[in-house]
Design an enzyme around this catalytic site. Structure first.
Site, PDB file in Angstrom:
ATOM      1  N   LYS A  42       0.842  -1.205   0.000  1.00  0.00           N
ATOM      2  CA  LYS A  42       0.000   0.000   0.000  1.00  0.00           C
ATOM      3  C   LYS A  42       0.869   1.244   0.000  1.00  0.00           C
ATOM      4  CE  LYS A  42      -3.843  -2.441   2.044  1.00  0.00           C
ATOM      5  NZ  LYS A  42      -4.561  -2.876   3.239  1.00  0.00           N
ATOM      6  N   GLN A  71      -4.615  -1.400   9.378  1.00  0.00           N
ATOM      7  CA  GLN A  71      -4.542  -2.753   8.816  1.00  0.00           C
ATOM      8  C   GLN A  71      -5.156  -3.760   9.798  1.00  0.00           C
ATOM      9  OE1 GLN A  71      -3.363  -3.502   5.665  1.00  0.00           O
ATOM     10  NE2 GLN A  71      -4.131  -5.552   6.079  1.00  0.00           N
ATOM     11  N   ASP A 101     -11.210   2.865   3.548  1.00  0.00           N
ATOM     12  CA  ASP A 101     -11.551   1.444   3.471  1.00  0.00           C
ATOM     13  C   ASP A 101     -13.064   1.248   3.358  1.00  0.00           C
ATOM     14  OD1 ASP A 101      -9.454  -0.370   3.368  1.00  0.00           O
ATOM     15  OD2 ASP A 101      -9.092  -0.338   5.538  1.00  0.00           O
TER      16      ASP A 101
END
Ligand code: NAD
Length: 307
Positions: A65, A109, A132
């Site tokens: 990422k 994460q 997200d």
């Protein structure tokens, strides 16, 4: 279009690969152009990626990422926090990032260590920075069909791959295998919005093979290696495999038994190179969207006489 299984299997069915790498490259090129405009406007898009602990799989995802951010000229803010960090300290860090105008997207994460409540962490991220798309406000906006939220990256990536290859969604009988909050449920909503007739299967579904035989679009997100067999599929079905599993003998495999399914399907995603590359592409896409929205909000606020 790459023919994956020409001449094999059932009659005249010709399988083509849904190429996630090529689709992700197109999305990333669009993101790079938007990132450059933001940079030129003096507001580079910024993504904060928080990792708690050192889980090896998470470390790989986080590294990728951050690398894609740098490739596309987004600013990447890295926070590697110890596995035993107190929940309150993590929440405090998120609140700091919520208040930081150079950070447009915040990603924590998952999975988190057991002593940290994931729900609380997700709920603490400001919805307008939740790239997200996991915050209840964004989940609610998706369910209501409102465009102002953020859509979870993996299911958004599935729709983008299908669109990129010109595979229609409207009117299809779709079966999604899996009902998680990050893949299965938002996938169902997105396909419904695109006029598919959607069924969601899960661990308590009876006779999955029978159900799948009625589907002309299958999205596999069960988290079970090669669960879905070729014989369960309708000839010509479109098959999208979200699963990723590392095996000792065969490398990465998905939730679909690819060698059996490819000759039956009309279109199928490979693993790797299918849905995987799309998730990061949609993440940076959401980040430039967040930054663009922030820039418009600043410009509106500084334009005299406008509400
Ligand atoms: P999850 O474990 O949260 O959910 C799995 C779902 O599948 C559950 O709803 C469960 O009821 C259902 N299920 C399990 N076994 C089943 C069975 N035998 N029959 C029918 N349903 C069954 O998983 P998730 O987070 O949604 O992820 C699913 C898979 O996708 C995993 O392999 C994960 O690694 C992968 N994944 C890939 C990406 C990517 O970028 N490609 C992103 C997210 C997840």
């Amino acid at each position: 279009v790459i023919a994956a299984a020409r001449g094999q299997g059932k009659g005249s069915v010709v399988t083509s690969l849904l190429d996630g790498k090529a689709t992700a490259a197109v999305v990333k090129a669009q993101v790079a152009a938007q990132a450059l405009s933001l940079l030129q406007a003096g507001q580079p898009a910024g993504l904060a990626v928080i990792q708690v602990g050192t889980d090896p799989a998470s470390t790989v995802y986080v590294r990728n990422k951050r690398r894609v951010c740098e490739e596309l000229q987004l600013r990447s803010f890295a926070f590697d926090l110890p596995a035993d960090i107190e929940e309150s300290a993590l929440l405090h860090k998120i609140e700091e990032l919520n208040a930081d105008p150079s950070v447009h997207g915040i990603l924590v994460q998952l999975p988190l260590p057991r002593h940290i409540r994931t729900e609380l962490v997700v709920d603490t991220i400001a919805p307008h920075k939740d790239v997200d798309g996991f915050h209840p406000v964004n989940a609610g906006k998706l369910a209501l069909g409102r465009a102002s939220g953020f859509v979870p990256c993996t299911p958004a990536g599935v729709v983008r791959i299908l669109d990129h290859h010109g595979v229609s969604i409207s009117g299809r009988r779709a079966v999604i295998v899996g009902r998680s909050n990050i893949v299965g449920k938002p996938m169902a909503t997105l396909l419904l919005q695109r006029d598919a007739t959607v069924t969601v299967a899960h661990s308590k579904t009876r006779d999955l093979p029978e159900l799948l035989r009625s589907a002309d679009l299958v999205v596999a997100a069960a988290g079970s290696p090669e669960l879905i067999r070729g014989a369960w599929l309708q000839p010509d079905a479109v098959v999208v495999d979200v699963g990723i599993h590392r095996t000792a003998d065969r490398g990465l495999v998905g939730d679909v038994a690819f060698s059996e399914a490819a000759p039956v399907a009309s279109w199928i995603t490979p693993v790797p190179g299918g849905v995987g590359p799309m998730t990061i592409a949609m993440l940076v896409n959401n980040t430039v969207l967040a930054a663009t929205r922030a820039l418009s909000a600043t410009q509106r606020a500084s334009t005299p006489g406008e509400a």
